[in-house]
Scaffold this active site. Sequence first.
Site, PDB file in Angstrom:
ATOM      1  N   GLU A 184       9.632  -5.396   4.541  1.00 41.85           N
ATOM      2  CA  GLU A 184       9.184  -7.495   3.754  1.00 41.85           C
ATOM      3  C   GLU A 184       9.368  -7.280   2.010  1.00 41.85           C
ATOM      4  OE1 GLU A 184       7.420  -7.714   8.192  1.00 41.85           O
ATOM      5  OE2 GLU A 184       7.237  -6.532   6.584  1.00 41.85           O
TER       6      GLU A 184
ATOM      7  N   HIS B 199      -4.960 -37.196  12.018  1.00 40.36           N
ATOM      8  CA  HIS B 199      -3.591 -38.226  12.715  1.00 40.36           C
ATOM      9  C   HIS B 199      -2.485 -37.423  13.746  1.00 40.36           C
ATOM     10  CE1 HIS B 199      -4.432 -41.711  10.470  1.00 40.36           C
ATOM     11  NE2 HIS B 199      -5.229 -40.432   9.774  1.00 40.36           N
TER      12      HIS B 199
ATOM     13  N   GLY C 192      -5.720  -3.840   4.390  1.00 43.79           N
ATOM     14  CA  GLY C 192      -5.449  -5.153   3.596  1.00 43.79           C
ATOM     15  C   GLY C 192      -5.963  -6.648   3.573  1.00 43.79           C
ATOM     16  N   ARG C 193      -6.248  -6.875   5.003  1.00 42.90           N
ATOM     17  CA  ARG C 193      -6.703  -8.281   5.278  1.00 42.90           C
ATOM     18  C   ARG C 193      -8.358  -8.206   4.205  1.00 42.90           C
ATOM     19  NH1 ARG C 193      -6.024  -5.637   9.829  1.00 42.90           N
ATOM     20  NH2 ARG C 193      -8.452  -5.144  11.017  1.00 42.90           N
TER      21      ARG C 193
ATOM     22  N   GLU D  72      -6.670 -10.440  13.792  1.00 39.58           N
ATOM     23  CA  GLU D  72      -6.232  -9.233  13.101  1.00 39.58           C
ATOM     24  C   GLU D  72      -6.762  -8.172  13.753  1.00 39.58           C
ATOM     25  OE1 GLU D  72      -2.418  -7.691  10.987  1.00 39.58           O
ATOM     26  OE2 GLU D  72      -4.201  -7.427   9.464  1.00 39.58           O
TER      27      GLU D  72
ATOM     28  N   LYS E 210       6.108  -3.487  13.603  1.00 41.54           N
ATOM     29  CA  LYS E 210       7.396  -2.770  11.704  1.00 41.54           C
ATOM     30  C   LYS E 210       8.065  -1.066  12.651  1.00 41.54           C
ATOM     31  CE  LYS E 210       3.267  -3.567   8.600  1.00 41.54           C
ATOM     32  NZ  LYS E 210       2.596  -2.821   7.557  1.00 41.54           N
TER      33      LYS E 210
ATOM     34  N   LYS F 152       1.054  -1.556   0.092  1.00 42.68           N
ATOM     35  CA  LYS F 152       0.004   0.072  -0.362  1.00 42.68           C
ATOM     36  C   LYS F 152       1.017   0.745   0.210  1.00 42.68           C
ATOM     37  CE  LYS F 152      -4.200   1.343   1.420  1.00 42.68           C
ATOM     38  NZ  LYS F 152      -5.786   1.177   2.695  1.00 42.68           N
TER      39      LYS F 152
END
Length: 542
Positions: free
Chosen positions: A210, A382, A265-266, A351, A510, A204
């Site tokens: 990252e 399992h 964002g999500r 979040e 951040k 954005k």
Amino acid sequence: MTITATRTWADLCAHRQKTENIHLRELFASDPQRTERLSLTFDDILFDFSKQRVTPETLALLVKLAEEAFLPEWIGRMFAGDHINVTEDRAVLHVALRRSAAPFPDTQCDVMPEVQRTRQRMGEFAEALRSGKCVGHQGMAIHDVVNIGIGGSDLGPKMVNQALRSISHPALGVHYVSNLDGAQLAPLLQTLDPRTTLFIVVSKTFTTQETMLNAETARNWLKANLGDDVDLANHFAAVSSRPERAVQFGVSGERVFPIWDWVGGRYSLWSAVGLALMISIGPHAFDELLRGAERMDEHFRSAPLAENLPVIMALIGIWNTNFLGATSNAVLPYNESLKYFPSFLQQLEMESNGKSVSISGDAVDCATSPIVWGELGNNGQHAFFQLLHQGGRLVPCDFIASVRSDYPLPGHQEALLSNCFAQSAALAFGKTESEVRESLAKESLTPEQMVDLLPHRVFAGNQPSSTLLLKNLSPAALGSLVALYEHKVFVQGAIWGINSFDQWGVELGKAMASRILPAFADPSLATGFDASTRGLLAYCRR
């Protein structure tokens, strides 16, 4: 007044005390129509919540609680474009991204022209790539697309891309990179031809640490392999609200796609953030994904609360978390293509609602988001299902499956679904001592062996679960499913009185990381850190 101070909250507490010792076995035995009463359908989705520890009275009280929290008004405010993200003074209009008609939210503030222009540009670019008209070095057609992002710029598109891989382009490789750890990007680059690779940088602000470090590494890789005179504009596209930064990086202005501040964002996979996804599945399938989500939006907006899928799902979560005391929720897809869905929901739910401060700035006086976790159900059987069955913890579960396989093999789908249905039934009903005795009597055991084995074979059951059964994993059904969970999160946030659309906890980490990074090279910069951080840095330097 907080939601916990309402009369309905007190009534729900009293109702819990009255019903807490009633087992799911008893609830099913006393109501032969329970499954029909406690199921809802939407398009090709069945939502069976009859194995939840609720009664019609529970649901009536929960709906009343939603009314006391002014939920219909909150829904109206979101769709009207009010700035309900109060800490950032923003509207919450991700629903606009999947609308097929304008204006929206109204004629005075219509965001749809820009949304539709961007969608058209995305489609044109995707078709050029899919048809081989988009070229890289020396006119060679692009064969691989690498999406570089993190969080909402990675999880959503990657999840849907995996889910719809059965309809993905057969000759285009679409990859997702998010991790700073070189162990993700370096092995991928070893498999790619730099001449035919395109990178989509999704950020954005175009400053995300990252994402930008991975993008710089990709740019250096291209130059190292193709020479400094390589035309980077042929190998990059970008999604950002700061197009000038993308252009400065080396992206052609014609390949920069916008993202707006009213999209979190999500909640952004429906936007240009989903460009790599559209390239993979094609504009038509992407449009079907949007239409499925849009239909869920309209259902959420217009259906009565008691018949509203996202509302009922959210209220069941409120009941499990705030009244039954559950601290986690397991998401268990019985579909290999949905393997990233639990990870996607972790960000979407935790979040959004992992907050302890209300919209007004006061401390929230009840539990909010549970810990969301999960894995492919068949694999989980399992691994951690042992704890679900006999670990003594209350863990509500969401079982998700499709009737038809997207990769049909003879006999596989029936076996998969039988496991899904068996596990939800076993968690709900368990196995009583008398049932265990009866089964042990058939195993030719001595009386002593039966006594020893008996406690190990008893299952308490009464573990609540819901089952979401899709007709098939089509783009439209998946769009509806994702929108269902988005609205569930919004409903719960509205009832808890929190802002589901900011993420200040993420921002804190951040900011601290940006301060620590320079101290790796300059020890003097570490003097202001805590003793543990200073020690860790010193160890790394040694």
